[in-house]
Scaffold this active site. Sequence first.
Site, PDB file in Angstrom:
ATOM      1  N   THR A 183      28.111 -19.848 -22.169  1.00 45.83           N
ATOM      2  CA  THR A 183      26.993 -20.164 -23.054  1.00 45.83           C
ATOM      3  C   THR A 183      26.592 -18.962 -23.902  1.00 45.83           C
ATOM      4  O   THR A 183      26.783 -17.808 -23.486  1.00 45.83           O
ATOM      5  CB  THR A 183      25.775 -20.613 -22.211  1.00 45.83           C
ATOM      6  OG1 THR A 183      24.604 -20.639 -23.029  1.00 45.83           O
ATOM      7  CG2 THR A 183      25.505 -19.676 -21.035  1.00 45.83           C
ATOM      8  N   ASP A 184      26.005 -19.239 -25.049  1.00 42.90           N
ATOM      9  CA  ASP A 184      25.510 -18.136 -25.886  1.00 42.90           C
ATOM     10  C   ASP A 184      24.356 -17.386 -25.222  1.00 42.90           C
ATOM     11  O   ASP A 184      24.037 -16.254 -25.600  1.00 42.90           O
ATOM     12  CB  ASP A 184      25.096 -18.656 -27.285  1.00 42.90           C
ATOM     13  CG  ASP A 184      23.961 -19.667 -27.266  1.00 42.90           C
ATOM     14  OD1 ASP A 184      23.513 -20.072 -26.166  1.00 42.90           O
ATOM     15  OD2 ASP A 184      23.517 -20.078 -28.362  1.00 42.90           O
ATOM     16  N   GLU A 185      23.740 -18.009 -24.201  1.00 40.75           N
ATOM     17  CA  GLU A 185      22.580 -17.367 -23.570  1.00 40.75           C
ATOM     18  C   GLU A 185      22.940 -16.077 -22.851  1.00 40.75           C
ATOM     19  O   GLU A 185      22.054 -15.282 -22.536  1.00 40.75           O
ATOM     20  CB  GLU A 185      21.901 -18.327 -22.588  1.00 40.75           C
ATOM     21  CG  GLU A 185      21.359 -19.550 -23.282  1.00 40.75           C
ATOM     22  CD  GLU A 185      20.333 -20.325 -22.471  1.00 40.75           C
ATOM     23  OE1 GLU A 185      19.757 -19.766 -21.536  1.00 40.75           O
ATOM     24  OE2 GLU A 185      20.113 -21.495 -22.808  1.00 40.75           O
ATOM     25  N   TYR A 238      19.332 -18.311 -14.884  1.00 41.17           N
ATOM     26  CA  TYR A 238      20.469 -19.147 -15.307  1.00 41.17           C
ATOM     27  C   TYR A 238      21.481 -18.322 -16.092  1.00 41.17           C
ATOM     28  O   TYR A 238      22.675 -18.288 -15.756  1.00 41.17           O
ATOM     29  CB  TYR A 238      19.971 -20.333 -16.152  1.00 41.17           C
ATOM     30  CG  TYR A 238      21.082 -20.951 -17.001  1.00 41.17           C
ATOM     31  CD1 TYR A 238      22.127 -21.665 -16.404  1.00 41.17           C
ATOM     32  CD2 TYR A 238      21.099 -20.812 -18.398  1.00 41.17           C
ATOM     33  CE1 TYR A 238      23.155 -22.212 -17.172  1.00 41.17           C
ATOM     34  CE2 TYR A 238      22.119 -21.352 -19.163  1.00 41.17           C
ATOM     35  CZ  TYR A 238      23.146 -22.060 -18.545  1.00 41.17           C
ATOM     36  OH  TYR A 238      24.154 -22.589 -19.309  1.00 41.17           O
ATOM     37  N   LYS A 267      25.435 -17.133 -15.354  1.00 43.30           N
ATOM     38  CA  LYS A 267      26.572 -17.443 -16.238  1.00 43.30           C
ATOM     39  C   LYS A 267      27.262 -16.142 -16.675  1.00 43.30           C
ATOM     40  O   LYS A 267      28.487 -16.079 -16.770  1.00 43.30           O
ATOM     41  CB  LYS A 267      26.107 -18.242 -17.464  1.00 43.30           C
ATOM     42  CG  LYS A 267      25.593 -19.643 -17.178  1.00 43.30           C
ATOM     43  CD  LYS A 267      26.656 -20.587 -16.629  1.00 43.30           C
ATOM     44  CE  LYS A 267      27.686 -21.010 -17.661  1.00 43.30           C
ATOM     45  NZ  LYS A 267      28.622 -22.040 -17.112  1.00 43.30           N
TER      46      LYS A 267
END
Length: 336
Positions: free
Chosen positions: A124-126, A149, A153
């Site tokens: 994810t870009d997060e 979260y 990741k």
Amino acid sequence: MTRVLVTGGCGFIGSNFVRYLLQSDPEVQVINLDKLTYAGNLANLADLADHPRYRFVRGDITDREIVRSIVPGVDAVINFAAESHVDRSIHDSSPFIRTNVLGTQTLLDAVREFQIPRFVQISTDEVYGSLGPTGYFTEETPLAPNSPYSASKAAADLLVRSYHHTFGLPAVITRCSNNYGPYQFPEKLIPLFITNLLNDQPVPVYGTGANVRDWIHVLDHCRAIDLVWRRGRVGEVYNIGGECERTNLQITHALLEALGKPTSLIRFVKDRPGHDLRYAIDCTKIKNELGWRPQVPFDEGLRETIRWYQQNLDWVAAIRNGEYLRYYEKQYGVLV
Ligand code: NAD
Ligand code: TDX
């Protein structure tokens, strides 16, 4: 026949990907390993339950025995399985560490042991953290995750990187921005707001609604993953984005307008702790190397998504009870 093991295929993106793969390639067989957590839903793939090239296995990616029994002989493992909701990770990060980190490690060990020719980590870009009002995340942006979260990741991404570096494991990582589309669990912004508005319930906007996300239709994400697992270079990261930045308030007004609901249904509620201000993706690399482009215009995709929820009220109703209502009350209290 090419055999692909998809993990987390009963979730939002995984189920869209399984359907896309089976429809677009008659030479592919799909095995779907999914634990069926609160977010995993057999109804998401009910239309394919008896498909001759599809097999579902209920199981946990942290379970070495199950993983070791399924992985041998597949041509690729594509790992969608994850705990995926930021707000839930703020309540309790344990399942995030377990599934997102230990689960990825378990898959990597099996891929290594059985010499599977391709492993794709759906990230994810997060993991890049938060941007100010300008700039974009590139594949070189340092990782700076801000929520439990995104930290889980990022940890998984680093493990994948290390298995490639140390063991030569043929892994690729994708990092995509915010997806929307059919079958998304109604805890995420767009489906939560659509399903609340369909019931004339208020919609909870965190803080002032000024946070910005880059929105991509799930099918555009699926097309990108399909290119990456077939043609992406091992050891590489590919950013994927919709090139469609919107503030949460813009999204909220677009949904209110499309559904013909009054702005009086907006509730500004307590902000998410550690709330990332802005995500924006530079996806030049996947465009140049693999010829990918986002194809679904946001207005059209949003209209179609709203229609899907309107036409699938039974799917929504089956989710919006029990555990969901308990989570909703814990997260939002009673919105008056
Ligand atoms: P989701 O929460 O809708 O689905 C997750 C699926 O994984 C569910 O079917 C669940 O049952 C399964 N699962 C969870 N723990 C498992 C375990 N231990 N073993 C086996 N299966 C398990 O998530 P999503 O939105 O479809 O996201 C899929 C992936 O894409 C995730 O890895 C997520 O981090 C990533 N991602 C999501 C977005 C987004 O906007 N939703 C954007 C970028 C990346
Ligand atoms: O009730 C809400 N009110 C609100 O204002 C919810 C659920 C969200 N928001 C805001 C928070 C974010 O700024 O909307 C934005 C989007 O929130 P989410 O839908 O929870 O997504 P986000 O936190 O951006 O993370 C998503 O994108 C990246 C996915 O959930 C992740 O799995 C993915 O990795």
